[in-house]
Structures are given as structure tokens and as C-alpha cells.
Design an enzyme around this catalytic site. Structure first.
Site, short mmCIF file in Angstrom:
data_model
loop_
_atom_site.label_atom_id
_atom_site.label_comp_id
_atom_site.label_asym_id
_atom_site.label_seq_id
_atom_site.Cartn_x
_atom_site.Cartn_y
_atom_site.Cartn_z
N ASP A 142 0.87 -1.38 -0.16
CA ASP A 142 0.29 0.22 -0.55
C ASP A 142 0.94 1.41 -0.19
O ASP A 142 1.85 1.10 0.25
CB ASP A 142 -1.02 -0.36 1.27
CG ASP A 142 -1.93 -0.98 1.41
OD1 ASP A 142 -2.53 -1.23 0.31
OD2 ASP A 142 -2.60 -1.52 1.85
N ASP B 91 0.46 3.57 2.00
CA ASP B 91 1.10 4.71 3.12
C ASP B 91 1.96 3.90 4.38
O ASP B 91 2.65 3.29 3.50
CB ASP B 91 -0.47 4.13 3.60
CG ASP B 91 -0.17 2.73 3.95
OD1 ASP B 91 0.20 1.49 4.28
OD2 ASP B 91 -2.13 2.23 4.65
N ASP C 123 2.03 1.99 6.26
CA ASP C 123 2.42 0.14 7.22
C ASP C 123 3.15 0.03 5.77
O ASP C 123 3.88 -0.77 6.22
CB ASP C 123 1.01 -0.18 7.05
CG ASP C 123 0.75 -0.21 8.80
OD1 ASP C 123 1.27 0.28 9.50
OD2 ASP C 123 -0.97 -0.18 9.25
#
Ligand code: 0RA
Length: 633
Positions: free
Chosen positions: A497, A499, A501
Site C-alpha cells: 500500500d 501508506d 504501513d
């Protein structure tokens, strides 16, 4: 030949510049961002040569607001007198004749080589304009070129009591795919060169609007400062060993320090050029290290009679080292011309280093004891890991008999056309499995975070399911039995992803690959997928984009109303078709190829963030807090 004899006569005339413009790749590797930056390295190398020859203390690299780059050095200045045979000045010869850097043929000073050292004429050939200002012989001299050809002849424009050279160039937009110089990339190079050239001050400025930035490097300690920097955030168990000696015409500089880490971090250079594939200098180093540590440990009974010798892997565990050699005529070999081939260098390094290391061990008993104990621990761990691996192999897990159940393999058995996507999370894995091209694309979903390989050895790692699955899927095995030629997919794509994380998981994976599957990184097999962050829609038209800037631009340009902008929080939110279309379709997607520099960076970041020292971690987070614009928690 004395230095003062070194003038225009020395500059040999070899070839014209036409071939460079016709086949730039032959001279600078490529015309992408890497090739573009190569222009900077080329001129920087010249300035560094002046510093290495003891004539230059300051170098200034500047990215100008108009996108050009200039390099200033306070070296001797490129000679401006007329060349006896050609009748043109030395500086014009240097800029317009291939291999006329004053570096080829006998009598020149020691220099860089490899892909570099093709000469500043290559920079001139690939620039729409190049301006050179030389302070020398009481004058300030100026000359300009366009597309490699003389545009304004050399003239003295002022008096000057200074000495030095300024080369400013505007890369040719018809040759390069991108003209966007990257500050961090240049900064990293400049820092590295400053470490390798003790006592030189290198400043870097970015004058471009929106991107303004500056930094300066000076390292009194040279490569020992480099070791200190690399070991930030680790638990160090010895002081820093440093040596510098000339042996059989080879200048040998080595710095090293042991830490509690389980892996090694050995960087090698020949004539200031990083040799990522190693070579004779690294072999000589490794031989001497293993032999001296075994000898010392036997003599002082750290190794008992019944104990086997330390292997070269044992003595490398926890070792951070910089090996830097200067060789009169370096030969670069290997896949990426990043391996030193000169055979005399092996024995020169071996002899010089063995002597100095021996002295160090005698004179620093506490350090010697820490090293011997660390090596002994590594030996025990190696034997334990072998036992653990044998057990795993007996169960068949690494034999390739049982590919992990979670792997959706591709139907092709040809590694050349096969790719594997390592996908974060089961839901994204599901979309990827449905959206993929089953013939050539395999999907391996990872559940949650993979093991932090920073803190553990091979035996424990193989106990971790995610690591084991990945190892089996890749087909290469791991550790002593690793074999890159068994790789089942020639593209290994990390898809996480967009983001925080996702970035974390990507860093974990890169660290794992860097530490345990390193040849795959060196061979350029590792890629990062670029899933979009936004989808904009107007009527039947759809745009996907990865950046906020591009999103804002598209929004304004096409007058897209707020409702029709979707921000993807994760890969799982995309349906299989969208994921295929934006991220996986080989005809449309963008994949970033992971370079050894990326992996190294991940390794360093990782160590600072995940190691057990708290202070550097806090420092890192404070330093970078402002860079995290989009914390998506
Ligand atoms: C040829 C000969 C000499 C110096 C240089 C070239 C030289 C090249 C560059 C490129 C960037 N900065 C540079 N500085 C010097 C030796 C000149 C002498 O003996 O005085």
C-alpha cells in the site's frame, strides 16, 4: 616526470565527440535519470582527482534554478595554453576530444576509472551548452560550447590571482528522458566522496524554486568517519581500526569496526568508485582477516585445540568495513563493471592489511578479545543454523516439493517470462490473484508483517512462515545453499500500500532481500510496484495518479468535482480489473527497479528504526517527522 611538466602536451588526442551523441548509452550507461546523474559524477570525479593529487580543498556542486549544474573546484585549473600539435588550447581539447582528460597515457596523475573517467568531453557532448571558467596563470578564462562544438572561443576575461575550474552544463533535452536532478542522490554521492577524500570540503546547493536545499561535508577522519556513520544505531563492540599504506604501487586504506549485528556491511572502492561486486581488493582483505584472526585466536587460546577454524563468514559477522584502494590503472570487470580485476591488488591488500591488523590485535587486547568471542559465537550459530536447516530440508520444506499453499503460481515454467508479486495482506492478494495474467504472473500474499530479520539468525528466520514461504517460492534456497540461478521468476515485484504501513513492510522486505538474497538485488531482479493513490473521473474519462501534485493538476485541468476523486487507502480497495489496469499490466504499469543504493538505504533506515538502540531512533524520527506528510493511521 614532475608535476610542472604536466601541460598541454600530455593531453592525447584520440577521437571526436560524434559517437557520444549517437550512442550515449555506450559512454554513460543510459539516458534515464541514472545517466543524467552520471554527468555530475563525471565532473565531480575530475574535481576529486585534483583533491586526491593534493591540489584542491574545496568543491562546490550547484543545481541552478534553470536546471543546469555547475561544479567548482579550487584545483590547478585546466591548462589554457595552446596545444603544440593541434593549435587549440588544452581546455578546449579536454572538452572536445574523447579521453583527453589528461588522464590517459603515461605521466598523468592517479585517477578514477571504470564507467567513469570517460572524460568531461562526454558531459560536453551530451549538453546543449557547456561553459568552462578557469582561474589560472594570473587570468580568468572563459570558453563555451553548444552540443559539444565550440561556441565561444577561449578568451581571458579578467585578471585573477586564484586557481580553479568551474564547469557548468545544461543537459541536452533531446538526449535525456528526464532533466530532473535529484538532490538526495547527489547528496549521497557527495557525502561518499567526501569520506573517501579526507580533508576536502564539498558543498552542495539546490537553487531550484520549491526545492531549495544545501549541505556541506568535510570529514577529518576520512573512511573511519564513514564506518562511524554506517554504525550509527548499532551496538559497537570494538573501537575503529584504521590503516593507510602504500604497497607495490597500490594505496590501501581500510577502516573497520565490529558490532553486535549478525550480518556484515563491507563497502569497497577502487579509485573512489564503489565496487559493489567486490574484486581482488576484497578477496585480499577477506583472506588476511580470516588468517590473522585464526592465528591470533589459536595463539591466545580463544580457539582450543579441538575447535575448527573460523570460516570467512564467521569473521565477517557483525563487521562493518570500508576498503578503499587507489590503483594506477584499474581494471573493472563483472556484469556491471563494478568488480576490481587487478590481480596484484589482492596480494598488496593482503600483505598491508595482515601486518596492520596483527599490530592492532596485539596493541588492543580488549578489542581483540571482543572480536575473537564474536567470531566464536558466529561459528556456534552457523553450526546451529546448519542443523536447523537440515531439519527443515529433511521435512522437504526447502526442496521445492511443496510450494506454499498461499502461492498462486503462474503456469509458465520459464523464469525469463515469469514474475512474482509479493503482496501485502490477503484481501489485496485476492484482487491480485483475480486480476493477474495467470500465464506469467504469480502472487504470494504475505499476512501482516514479516519477521524483523534485523534481530535474528538464519535458524530462527527459517522458523518464520512468511520468510520460509518466500524462500520456497523464489526457489533459490537461503544461506549456504543459496543459488541465484535457481530463481523461479526473473522479476520479483514488491506490491504494498501507498501508506506508512506499506512503506514499513516494503522496508522489511528490502532488508530481507538485501541481507539474504543480495545477488538478486545486484542482478536487478527486484522491483517495486507503483499502485495509484487517486482515481479521478469525469464522465467516461478516468485518470489514475500516484502523487498529490498530479492529482491537483488533473483536477484543475479537467475541472473534476470533489465527488469524483477517490483516494485509495489500500490495494484491497481496488477491484481486480483496476489493480490489473493500473499496477500489474506490463504494457501500462510503472515498475521501479530496486538498486543496491535503495536496498542499502533501507538497510540503514531499518537499522536505525528497528535496532535496539533508542537514541538514534528518536533522533531519526525527530529529523524526519516533517517529511511524513501523509500519516495514514
Ligand atoms: C589536465 C591537466 C591538469 C589538470 C586538469 C586537466 C584539470 C581538469 C579538471 C576538470 C575539472 N577540474 C579540473 N582541474 C584540473 C594538470 C594541470 C597542471 O599541471 O597544472
Amino acid at each position: 616526470m614532475s608535476e610542472s611538466d604536466y601541460g598541454a602536451e600530455q593531453i592525447q588526442v584520440l577521437e571526436g565527440l560524434d559517437p557520444v551523441r549517437k550512442r550515449p548509452g555506450m559512454y554513460i550507461g543510459s539516458t534515464d535519470a541514472r545517466g543524467l546523474h552520471h554527468l555530475v559524477w563525471e565532473v565531480l570525479d575530475n574535481a576529486i582527482d585534483e583533491a586526491m593529487a593534493g591540489h584542491c580543498e574545496n568543491i562546490i556542486v550547484r543545481i541552478h534554478a534553470d536546471g543546469s549544474v555547475s561544479l567548482f573546484d579550487d584545483g590547478r585549473g585546466i591548462p589554457v595554453e595552446k596545444h603544440k600539435k593541434t593549435g587549440i588550447s588544452a581546455v578546449e581539447t579536454v572538452l572536445t576530444v574523447l579521453h583527453a582528460g589528461g588522464k590517459f597515457g603515461g605521466g598523468g596523475y592517479k585517477v578514477s576509472g571504470g564507467l567513469h573517467g570517460v572524460g568531461v568531453s562526454v558531459v560536453n557532448a551530451l549538453s546543449s551548452r557547456t561553459e568552462v571558467t578557469v582561474h589560472r596563470d594570473g587570468g580568468k578564462h572563459f570558453v563555451a560550447f553548444e552540443s559539444g562544438a565550440p561556441a565561444e572561443p577561449l578568451k581571458k576575461i579578467d585578471d585573477s590571482d586564484q586557481h580553479g575550474t568551474i564547469v557548468q552544463f545544461w543537459p541536452d533535452a533531446t538526449i535525456f528522458e528526464t532533466l530532473d536532478f535529484d538532490f538526495p542522490t547527489i547528496k549521497k554521492r557527495v557525502r561518499q566522496q567526501a569520506y573517501l577524500t579526507r580533508g576536502v570540503t564539498i558543498s552542495l546547493f539546490d537553487d531550484r524554486e520549491e526545492k531549495q536545499n544545501a549541505c556541506q561535508f568535510y570529514f577529518e577522519g576520512g573512511i573511519s568517519s564513514f564506518v562511524h556513520h554506517l554504525n550509527e544505531g548499532t551496538d559497537q563492540i570494538t573501537s575503529i581500526f584504521s590503516m593507510e599504506e602504500e604497497k607495490d604501487d597500490v594505496m590501501v586504506e581500510i577502516s573497520l569496526q565490529y558490532t553486535q549485528e549478525f550480518h556484515d556491511n563491507i563497502l569497497s572502492f577502487a579509485n573512489n568508485i564503489q565496487t559493489v561486486e567486490g574484486g581482488t581488493h576484497v578477496t585480499g582483505f577477506s583472506t588476511a582477516l580470516t588468517r590473522e584472526l585464526n592465528k591470533f585466536s589459536r595463539e591466545n587460546e580463544f580457539l582450543k585445540e579441538k575447535d575448527p577454524n573460523f570460516t570467512s563468514d564467521d569473521v565477517r559477522e557483525g563487521l562493518t568495513a570500508i576498503i578503499s584502494v587507489k590503483v594506477p590503472e584499474p581494471q573493472f570487470e563483472g556484469q556491471t563493471k563494478a568488480k576490481l580485476g587487478n590481480s596484484n591488488v589482492r596480494s598488496a591488500v593482503e600483505k598491508a592489511f595482515a601486518e596492520k591488523l596483527h599490530e592492532f590485535l596485539i596493541e588492543n587486547p580488549a578489542d581483540a578479545k571482543s572480536i575473537a568471542n564474536k567470531c566464536a559465537l558466529a561459528t556456534r550459530a552457523r553450526l546451529a543454523a546448519r542443523a536447523a536447516r537440515d531439519t527443515v530440508i529433511r521435512k522437504g520444506a526447502l526442496e521445492g516439493l511443496t510450494l506454499p499453499g498461499k502461492l498462486a503460481d503462474c503456469s509458465s515454467k520459464k523464469p525469463e517470462e515469469s514474475e512474482i508479486f509479493i503482496v501485502e495482506g490477503d484481501s489485496a492478494g485476492g484482487s491480485a490473484k483475480q486480476g493477474r495474467d495467470r500465464h506469467t504472473q504469480a502472487i504470494l500474499p504475505l499476512r501482516g508483517k514479516i519477521l524483523n530479520t534485523e534481530q535474528c539468525r538464519l535458524d530462527k528466520m527459517l522458523g518464520n512462515n512468511e520468510v520460509k514461504n518466500l524462500t520456497v517460492a523464489l526457489g533459490t534456497s537461503i544461506g549456504e545453499t543459496f543459488d541465484a540461478s535457481k530463481l523461479r521468476y526473473h522479476k520479483v515485484v514488491i506490491m504494498t500500500d501507498a501508506d506508512v504501513d506499506g512503506a514499513h513492510i516494503r522496508t522489511l522486505l528490502l532488508t530481507l532481500l538485501f541481507r539474504h538474497f543480495r545477488p538478486l538485488v545486484d542482478q536487478g531482479r527486484i522491483y517495486i510496484a507503483q499502485p495509484p493513490l487517486y482515481k479521478l473521473q469525469k464522465g467516461r474519462q478516468i485518470w489514475y495518479t500516484m502523487t498529490d501534485e498530479e492529482k491537483d493538476r488533473l483536477k484543475a485541468e479537467h475541472d473534476v468535482k470533489g465527488d469524483n476523486i477517490q483516494r485509495y487507502k489500500g490495494l484491497g480497495e481496488m477491484n481486480p480489473d483496476q489493480l490489473w489496469e493500473t499496477t500489474m499490466d506490463p504494457t501500462k504499469r510503472t515498475l521501479l527497479k530496486v538498486t543496491i543504493e535503495d536496498a542499502e538505504q533501507a538497510d540503514h533506515t531499518f537499522r536505525v528504526l528497528m535496532g535496539d538502540e533508542v537514541l538514534p531512533r528518536r533522533k531519526f524520527i525527530q529529523m524526519h517527522a516533517s517529511e511524513v506528510k501523509d500519516l495514514d493511521i
